[in-house]
Design a protein around this motif. Structure first.
Motif, mmCIF file in Angstrom:
data_model
loop_
_atom_site.group_PDB
_atom_site.id
_atom_site.type_symbol
_atom_site.label_atom_id
_atom_site.label_comp_id
_atom_site.label_asym_id
_atom_site.label_seq_id
_atom_site.Cartn_x
_atom_site.Cartn_y
_atom_site.Cartn_z
ATOM 1 N N ASN A 1 7.356 5.335 -7.009
ATOM 2 C CA ASN A 1 6.457 4.412 -6.329
ATOM 3 C C ASN A 1 5.284 5.211 -5.793
ATOM 4 O O ASN A 1 5.478 6.284 -5.213
ATOM 5 C CB ASN A 1 7.141 3.704 -5.159
ATOM 6 N N LEU B 1 1.395 -1.062 -4.015
ATOM 7 C CA LEU B 1 2.076 0.022 -4.709
ATOM 8 C C LEU B 1 1.866 -0.057 -6.207
ATOM 9 O O LEU B 1 1.679 -1.137 -6.770
ATOM 10 C CB LEU B 1 3.585 -0.053 -4.467
ATOM 11 N N LYS C 1 4.352 0.890 -9.240
ATOM 12 C CA LYS C 1 5.786 1.162 -9.358
ATOM 13 C C LYS C 1 6.159 1.317 -10.815
ATOM 14 O O LYS C 1 5.735 0.555 -11.665
ATOM 15 C CB LYS C 1 6.552 0.000 -8.739
#
Length: 191
Positions: free
Chosen positions: A174, A186, A188
């Protein structure tokens, strides 16, 4: 619970492993079960043990009982790094009571089975071993990883019965792009 000891009895579930919603053995999606848990915190080290009752299936004039147990050891630098190793197992059998040998938090599945220390002899148990790692870099990037071994085969005797170990991996990264009062943005990526 205090700074050293954690003691729980009741109905619930366990979630062990590294990463958000990235667990291989135990997770929050399983049905709840009755269990007892003992945890110890000693500096950078945490130890956890639990034992639970999964179900009893009534068939004909007998009950098929299933139990679960887990033991884990974790080390953390208390800032940005956690590494752990754990064993989780299930044992079952016709009219099988709680097995006192699996209540010992210091023993392991292989030692109990190979030395015939269980209350019902035979291959009515299965265990998994998991290694987990969770690391933050510069408070912006998180790397998490779980490695699982099922049915660890140590010698050729297991190969005669066509048993071999199975492996599983999970993990991800992340990266925090931006943080506001209510949201985290984020990037990810999962394995």
């Amino acid at each position: 619970e205090n700074n050293t000891v954690l003691l729980q009895f009741g109905r619930g579930k366990q979630s062990w492993g590294a990463g958000p919603n990235n667990f291989l053995i135990l997770n929050n999606l399983s049905p709840s079960y009755d269990y007892g848990l003992l945890g110890l915190k000693l500096g950078h080290i945490k130890m956890k043990y639990f034992h639970g009752f999964l179900e009893s299936i009534r068939k004909f004039d007998w009950n098929y009982n299933r139990y679960i147990y887990g033991r884990g050891l974790e080390w953390s630098n208390k800032k940005d790094f956690v590494v752990s190793i754990s064993e989780v197992g299930i044992y079952q059998g016709i009219d099988r009571p709680i097995d006192l040998s699996f209540l010992n938090p210091l023993s392991n599945h292989i030692e109990i089975e190979l030395n015939n220390r269980q209350n019902k002899l035979g291959n009515n148990q299965n265990a998994f071993w998991q290694f987990s790692l969770d690391k933050y870099f510069f408070q912006k990037m998180r790397f998490y990883f779980n490695f699982l071994i099922d049915e660890l085969t140590l010698d050729k005797d297991g190969e005669e019965y066509r048993e071999s170990h199975l492996l599983a991996l999970s993990g991800g990264v992340n990266f925090l792009i931006r943080e506001s009062d209510r949201y985290y943005y984020l990037i990810k990526s999962n394995l």
